[in-house]
Write an enzyme that holds these catalytic residues in place. Structure first.
Site, mmCIF file in Angstrom:
data_model
loop_
_atom_site.group_PDB
_atom_site.id
_atom_site.type_symbol
_atom_site.label_atom_id
_atom_site.label_comp_id
_atom_site.label_asym_id
_atom_site.label_seq_id
_atom_site.Cartn_x
_atom_site.Cartn_y
_atom_site.Cartn_z
ATOM 1 N N ASP A 55 0.792 -1.231 0.000
ATOM 2 C CA ASP A 55 0.000 0.000 0.000
ATOM 3 C C ASP A 55 0.827 1.285 0.000
ATOM 4 O O ASP A 55 1.991 1.299 0.378
ATOM 5 C CB ASP A 55 -0.887 0.028 1.257
ATOM 6 C CG ASP A 55 -2.060 -0.946 1.178
ATOM 7 O OD1 ASP A 55 -2.025 -1.845 0.322
ATOM 8 O OD2 ASP A 55 -2.991 -0.800 1.993
ATOM 9 N N HIS A 57 3.793 -2.259 3.045
ATOM 10 C CA HIS A 57 3.801 -0.894 2.481
ATOM 11 C C HIS A 57 5.094 -0.600 1.715
ATOM 12 O O HIS A 57 6.179 -0.881 2.232
ATOM 13 C CB HIS A 57 3.658 0.146 3.592
ATOM 14 C CG HIS A 57 2.297 0.161 4.231
ATOM 15 N ND1 HIS A 57 1.920 -0.760 5.180
ATOM 16 C CD2 HIS A 57 1.241 0.995 4.044
ATOM 17 C CE1 HIS A 57 0.666 -0.506 5.548
ATOM 18 N NE2 HIS A 57 0.224 0.539 4.884
HETATM 19 ZN ZN LIG Z 1 -2.636 3.281 3.229
#
Ligand SMILES: [Zn+2]
Length: 301
Positions: free
Chosen positions: A94, A240
């Site tokens: 992400d 991430h």
């Molecule tokens: Zn996010």
């Protein structure tokens, strides 16, 4: 440009289509109406009606602040049963694309012959369109993670929320040539306005089975341990490339975690695939128009 409905629709889409509004929200509207009728019929009892409505609002808010809840509508916390049976997992990455981290993530995925899903922020995709296209060129999937990743996303009204989702959807489709089919809310937080908007845009909400907290945890061993705990087919893992915490060597934590994560998955016979691939009922039938068929999501946890 492909459309969100090519190939086989995720089964949750099918159930969305038959339910104009999440059951919990429909029940809440009825609850409000009931409280109103009660207060009119027995005016002296109005404090009870107010309390009933307040309790309902508290429950709706709690559902929105619990990323893996389904109180506010369909929400993938695991892959469909047919994908789990194929021993597939989805690694979702992400907050990118990030020019300092994403290229190295792509190289690591290539080295392990793994595919991943990148939940990109619309504004970041517009800032780095070539990188966004490179993700897709290398066989991965780009999906919708809102336009600006606002910390206030779950406080937005229907208009603001619609703009955040639609703007990212338009940018990502324009840049990659493929319209996203999946949406993940910033930090997984949402409110009752989200489900009807996703239904209108034909997007499936996805949260995760486990997350490594790699935006705040700096120890790769800690992040890895969180991600592989009980690792099994059907898992959706969250890491991430954007907003990534830095390990002691200064590198993004995800870069230290991915090699071991991918090696462990392979050692137990798991295959890392994209979310659109996992949504397909049969291997390799994404483009077949006759492949579309309803599928059961009842076993997705
Ligand atoms: Zn996010």
């Amino acid at each position: 440009m492909t459309t969100p409905s090519n190939g086989v629709l995720p089964a949750a889409h099918e159930s969305n289509k038959t339910a104009p509004w999440p059951a919990y929200v429909t029940a809440s509207v009825a609850w409000h109406a009931g409280a109103g009728v009660f207060a009119i019929a027995a005016p002296a009892s109005w404090p009870w009606a107010v309390a009933a409505v307040a309790a309902n609002h508290a429950a709706l808010t709690a559902g929105g602040l619990w990323p893996r809840s389904r109180w506010l509508g369909s929400n993938w916390t695991r892959l469909p049963a047919h994908a789990a049976a194929r021993r597939e997992i989805a690694i979702t990455i992400d907050d990118g694309p990030d020019p300092a981290v994403t290229p190295a993530v792509l190289d690591l995925l290539d080295a392990h012959a793994a595919k991943a899903t990148f939940f990109c922020i619309g504004a970041e995709a517009r800032a780095h369109p070539a990188l966004c296209r490179e993700i897709v060129r290398r066989g991965h999937s780009v999906q919708n993670h809102s336009d600006r990743h606002s910390r206030r996303f779950s406080l937005l009204g229907p208009k603001g929320m619609a703009h955040e989702i639609a703007a990212a959807q338009a940018s990502l489709a324009d840049i990659t040539g493929e319209a996203p089919r999946f949406f993940r809310a910033p930090a997984g937080l949402r409110n009752p306005f989200l489900a009807p908007l996703l239904q209108r845009l034909d997007l499936q909400l996805v949260s995760w089975t486990r997350r490594g907290f790699d935006t705040v945890r700096r120890d790769p061993r800690d992040v890895l341990a969180r991600l592989v705990r009980g690792l099994t087919g059907g898992d959706i893992l969250l890491a991430h490339d954007g907003n990534a915490a830095r390990a002691v060597d200064g590198g993004a934590v995800v870069l230290a975690v991915l090699p071991e994560l991918l090696a462990r998955a392979r050692s137990v016979g798991l295959v890392a695939v994209t979310l659109p691939a996992a949504a397909q009922r049969e291997c390799g039938d994404a483009a077949a128009p006759d492949a579309a068929q309803p599928a059961s999501m009842s076993s997705a946890g």
